[in-house]
Design an enzyme around this catalytic site. Structure first.
Site, PDB file in Angstrom:
ATOM      1  N   SER A 157       0.842  -1.195   0.000  1.00 37.53           N
ATOM      2  CA  SER A 157       0.000   0.000   0.000  1.00 37.53           C
ATOM      3  C   SER A 157       0.878   1.246   0.000  1.00 37.53           C
ATOM      4  O   SER A 157       1.986   1.244   0.553  1.00 37.53           O
ATOM      5  CB  SER A 157      -0.851  -0.028   1.267  1.00 37.53           C
ATOM      6  OG  SER A 157      -1.417   1.232   1.488  1.00 37.53           O
ATOM      7  N   TYR A 182      -1.931  -0.729  10.803  1.00 43.99           N
ATOM      8  CA  TYR A 182      -2.183  -1.426   9.537  1.00 43.99           C
ATOM      9  C   TYR A 182      -1.032  -1.182   8.558  1.00 43.99           C
ATOM     10  O   TYR A 182      -0.469  -2.112   7.982  1.00 43.99           O
ATOM     11  CB  TYR A 182      -3.517  -0.957   8.923  1.00 43.99           C
ATOM     12  CG  TYR A 182      -3.616  -1.240   7.451  1.00 43.99           C
ATOM     13  CD1 TYR A 182      -3.749  -2.544   6.991  1.00 43.99           C
ATOM     14  CD2 TYR A 182      -3.538  -0.205   6.505  1.00 43.99           C
ATOM     15  CE1 TYR A 182      -3.812  -2.808   5.628  1.00 43.99           C
ATOM     16  CE2 TYR A 182      -3.603  -0.464   5.150  1.00 43.99           C
ATOM     17  CZ  TYR A 182      -3.737  -1.769   4.717  1.00 43.99           C
ATOM     18  OH  TYR A 182      -3.786  -2.037   3.372  1.00 43.99           O
ATOM     19  N   LYS A 186       2.175  -3.663   6.617  1.00 41.80           N
ATOM     20  CA  LYS A 186       2.608  -3.717   5.204  1.00 41.80           C
ATOM     21  C   LYS A 186       4.101  -3.431   5.114  1.00 41.80           C
ATOM     22  O   LYS A 186       4.842  -4.087   4.376  1.00 41.80           O
ATOM     23  CB  LYS A 186       1.826  -2.695   4.361  1.00 41.80           C
ATOM     24  CG  LYS A 186       0.349  -2.969   4.264  1.00 41.80           C
ATOM     25  CD  LYS A 186       0.070  -4.192   3.418  1.00 41.80           C
ATOM     26  CE  LYS A 186      -1.384  -4.585   3.423  1.00 41.80           C
ATOM     27  NZ  LYS A 186      -1.659  -5.898   2.855  1.00 41.80           N
ATOM     28  N   TYR A 210      -0.491  -0.238  -3.793  1.00 44.88           N
ATOM     29  CA  TYR A 210      -1.722   0.336  -4.359  1.00 44.88           C
ATOM     30  C   TYR A 210      -1.936   1.724  -3.779  1.00 44.88           C
ATOM     31  O   TYR A 210      -1.711   1.948  -2.596  1.00 44.88           O
ATOM     32  CB  TYR A 210      -2.966  -0.455  -3.988  1.00 44.88           C
ATOM     33  CG  TYR A 210      -2.923  -1.945  -4.135  1.00 44.88           C
ATOM     34  CD1 TYR A 210      -2.094  -2.577  -5.057  1.00 44.88           C
ATOM     35  CD2 TYR A 210      -3.761  -2.734  -3.351  1.00 44.88           C
ATOM     36  CE1 TYR A 210      -2.092  -3.948  -5.179  1.00 44.88           C
ATOM     37  CE2 TYR A 210      -3.769  -4.106  -3.473  1.00 44.88           C
ATOM     38  CZ  TYR A 210      -2.927  -4.712  -4.380  1.00 44.88           C
ATOM     39  OH  TYR A 210      -2.943  -6.071  -4.487  1.00 44.88           O
TER      40      TYR A 210
HETATM   41  N1  LIG Z   1      -8.792  -1.448  -0.547  1.00 44.53           N
HETATM   42  C1  LIG Z   1      -7.805  -0.613  -0.299  1.00 44.53           C
HETATM   43  O1  LIG Z   1      -8.030   0.582  -0.131  1.00 44.53           O
HETATM   44  C2  LIG Z   1      -6.372  -1.095  -0.253  1.00 44.53           C
HETATM   45  C3  LIG Z   1      -5.328  -0.179  -0.445  1.00 44.53           C
HETATM   46  C4  LIG Z   1      -4.010  -0.645  -0.384  1.00 44.53           C
HETATM   47  C5  LIG Z   1      -3.751  -1.983  -0.122  1.00 44.53           C
HETATM   48  N2  LIG Z   1      -4.793  -2.839   0.072  1.00 44.53           N
HETATM   49  C6  LIG Z   1      -4.495  -4.245   0.367  1.00 44.53           C
HETATM   50  O2  LIG Z   1      -5.036  -5.062  -0.654  1.00 44.53           O
HETATM   51  C7  LIG Z   1      -5.454  -6.308  -0.121  1.00 44.53           C
HETATM   52  C8  LIG Z   1      -6.893  -6.566  -0.505  1.00 44.53           C
HETATM   53  O3  LIG Z   1      -7.681  -5.497  -0.018  1.00 44.53           O
HETATM   54  P1  LIG Z   1      -9.251  -5.453  -0.207  1.00 44.53           P
HETATM   55  O4  LIG Z   1      -9.636  -4.030  -0.307  1.00 44.53           O
HETATM   56  O5  LIG Z   1      -9.659  -6.401  -1.269  1.00 44.53           O
HETATM   57  O6  LIG Z   1      -9.701  -5.969   1.231  1.00 44.53           O
HETATM   58  P2  LIG Z   1     -10.801  -7.043   1.611  1.00 44.53           P
HETATM   59  O7  LIG Z   1     -10.969  -6.996   3.081  1.00 44.53           O
HETATM   60  O8  LIG Z   1     -11.997  -6.882   0.758  1.00 44.53           O
HETATM   61  O9  LIG Z   1     -10.073  -8.402   1.171  1.00 44.53           O
HETATM   62  C9  LIG Z   1      -9.153  -9.083   1.997  1.00 44.53           C
HETATM   63  C10 LIG Z   1      -9.690 -10.499   2.163  1.00 44.53           C
HETATM   64  O10 LIG Z   1      -8.774 -11.253   2.957  1.00 44.53           O
HETATM   65  C11 LIG Z   1      -9.533 -12.088   3.817  1.00 44.53           C
HETATM   66  N3  LIG Z   1      -8.674 -12.428   4.957  1.00 44.53           N
HETATM   67  C12 LIG Z   1      -8.211 -11.607   5.927  1.00 44.53           C
HETATM   68  N4  LIG Z   1      -7.454 -12.300   6.788  1.00 44.53           N
HETATM   69  C13 LIG Z   1      -7.421 -13.585   6.356  1.00 44.53           C
HETATM   70  C14 LIG Z   1      -6.818 -14.779   6.833  1.00 44.53           C
HETATM   71  N5  LIG Z   1      -6.101 -14.803   7.961  1.00 44.53           N
HETATM   72  N6  LIG Z   1      -6.988 -15.928   6.148  1.00 44.53           N
HETATM   73  C15 LIG Z   1      -7.728 -15.938   5.006  1.00 44.53           C
HETATM   74  N7  LIG Z   1      -8.338 -14.838   4.509  1.00 44.53           N
HETATM   75  C16 LIG Z   1      -8.187 -13.673   5.182  1.00 44.53           C
HETATM   76  C17 LIG Z   1     -10.756 -11.270   4.179  1.00 44.53           C
HETATM   77  O11 LIG Z   1     -11.866 -12.071   4.576  1.00 44.53           O
HETATM   78  C18 LIG Z   1     -11.044 -10.522   2.886  1.00 44.53           C
HETATM   79  O12 LIG Z   1     -11.989 -11.196   2.068  1.00 44.53           O
HETATM   80  C19 LIG Z   1      -5.218  -6.223   1.386  1.00 44.53           C
HETATM   81  O13 LIG Z   1      -3.973  -6.820   1.679  1.00 44.53           O
HETATM   82  C20 LIG Z   1      -5.160  -4.734   1.645  1.00 44.53           C
HETATM   83  O14 LIG Z   1      -4.381  -4.437   2.775  1.00 44.53           O
HETATM   84  C21 LIG Z   1      -6.092  -2.434  -0.004  1.00 44.53           C
END
Ligand SMILES: NC(=O)c1ccc[n+]([C@@H]2O[C@H](COP(=O)([O-])OP(=O)(O)OC[C@H]3O[C@@H](n4cnc5c(N)ncnc54)[C@H](O)[C@@H]3O)[C@@H](O)[C@H]2O)c1
Length: 385
Positions: A157, A182, A186, A210
């Site tokens: 991120s 958080y 990362k 991202y």
């Molecule tokens: N959405 C954003 O704004 C953003 C920005 C930068 C980085 N990210 C990163 O991108 C990735 C995806 O983000 P997203 O927005 O799709 O989030 P999200 O919460 O929709 O997806 C993450 C998924 O991981 C699953 N999960 C969490 N812990 C778990 C575990 N221990 N075992 C199995 N599954 C598990 C959750 O149930 C969820 O479905 C994440 O790593 C997040 O930190 C997201």
């Protein structure tokens, strides 16, 4: 230090169309997608299947809708693509479960989305975040190594940069001065990946930083439907527009930006998905050790601007409520995406209008998100297959 706002727009002339074609497919075939039922994961699975990969997705439904048959999001993905996703309800904290999945399938590469991501919650429950995000990653890396799988794309991120020292932000910008737990998970994982790739040259890893993912698949069939409390701008704005919430709270209207509200680099989730396909191609073709790329559009958009575009393209009204700045929030942040363009051949192609239109289509077609059915607790599901 350069003035963070010295260039408000950037790179508007460098849009290349990234079209996913079967030739984009890297040499390996089977990709394990962790967090595949989540927002970005499910959208990425669409692109992977359309490119010709076989996908095994896992999720523990910590922040995604699930039922006894698997993931409704991934069933919609199957509907969009006409292809099958093998899905396991599994937890990265349960190493045995992950090991069993690797024993059963010949996984050639992993895209690791699974993480907890709520900044506010991470400050209140740091151990939960360190345990889930760091231990989950460690378990995954150990199981990968024991199964001779060394190809990884990691969801990082822009939060690892902390308060920008210059804009647009390039990958060489210092990392680590982060104001929330958080973001630190990362950052720690990126440091861990550096050590790992330095110690063992078999690892071939891309960390994608991202910027601010928004939007939804243009079909309106999949989108963002978190099960935890959320404060993400676009889902919140859409809930306000639907009349489900009274107003959108804007934290800070006195930032040194043109309209006083915070500036971010919003990126369409399908552009992000294409970035992962480009990263897979790179690690299948070359041994790179560890590389880091920004995935952003290169354009800063303020909260007010985003709301204005959203109201224009949807015809809906979004009443605003202003509150004081939140501690730790950053004034302005947008990417320099040149490195991803030069080395991965990837650039964003969706406009802010399309981000809003596509999200609104998802939200109006599914005002309550995915259909919710009761799910047995601790029931290991191998649905969608
Ligand atoms: N959405 C954003 O704004 C953003 C920005 C930068 C980085 N990210 C990163 O991108 C990735 C995806 O983000 P997203 O927005 O799709 O989030 P999200 O919460 O929709 O997806 C993450 C998924 O991981 C699953 N999960 C969490 N812990 C778990 C575990 N221990 N075992 C199995 N599954 C598990 C959750 O149930 C969820 O479905 C994440 O790593 C997040 O930190 C997201």
């Amino acid at each position: 230090m350069q003035d963070p706002l010295h260039r408000y727009e950037f790179n508007s002339n460098s849009i290349l169309n990234h079209v996913v074609e079967p030739s984009d497919m890297a040499q390996f075939k089977t990709i394990l997608v962790t967090g595949g039922a989540g927002y970005i994961g499910s959208h990425c699975v669409v692109d992977l299947l359309e490119t010709g990969y076989e996908v095994i997705a896992i999720d523990n439904f910590a922040n995604a809708v699930g039922d006894d048959d698997g993931s409704p999001a991934l069933r919609r993905v199957e509907q969009i693509t006409g292809k099958k996703v093998v899905f396991y309800r599994a937890d990265l904290l349960n190493k045995e479960q992950i090991n069993d999945i690797f024993d059963k399938h010949r996984v050639e590469c992993v895209i690791h989305f699974a993480a907890l991501k709520a900044v506010g919650e991470s400050m209140m429950q740091p151990l939960l975040y360190y345990q889930n995000n760091l231990l989950g990653m460690l378990n995954l890396l150990e199981v990968m190594r024991s199964h001779n799988c060394f190809q990884l794309v990691f969801s990082s991120s822009c939060t690892v940069y902390g308060e920008p020292e210059w804009l647009p932000i390039t990958e060489v910008h210092p990392t680590g001065k982060i104001t929330n737990v958080y973001g630190r998970t990362k950052y720690f994982i990126e440091e861990m990946l550096k050590d790992l790739s330095a110690a063992d040259e078999r690892w071939n890893v891309i960390s994608l930083r991202y910027f601010n993912p928004v939007g939804a698949h243009p079909s309106g069939l999949i989108g963002e439907d978190p099960t935890k409390e959320f404060t993400n701008l676009m889902p919140f704005m859409a809930q306000v527009a639907l009349g489900k919430k009274p107003a959108l709270t804007v934290f800070g209207s006195d930032y040194p930006t043109p309209d006083g509200t915070g500036v971010r680099d919003y990126i369409h989730v399908m552009d992000l998905a294409a970035g992962h396909v480009a990263a897979l191609r790179m690690i299948s073709e070359k041994h790179i050790g560890l590389k880091v790329y920004n995935l952003g559009t290169g354009r800063g958009v303020s909260v007010k601007e985003l709301v204005t575009v959203f109201e224009r393209v949807t015809g809906a009204k979004v009443p605003l409520k202003y509150e004081a700045r939140r501690h730790g929030d950053i004034t302005a942040m947008w990417a320099d995406p040149t490195l991803a363009k030069e080395e991965l051949g990837w650039t964003s192609q969706y406009t802010v209008e399309e981000m809003c239109t596509d999200f609104w289509r998802w939200q109006t077609m599914n005002p309550d998100g995915y259909p919710k059915k009761a799910m047995k607790p601790n029931h290991i599901v191998n649905g969608n297959s």
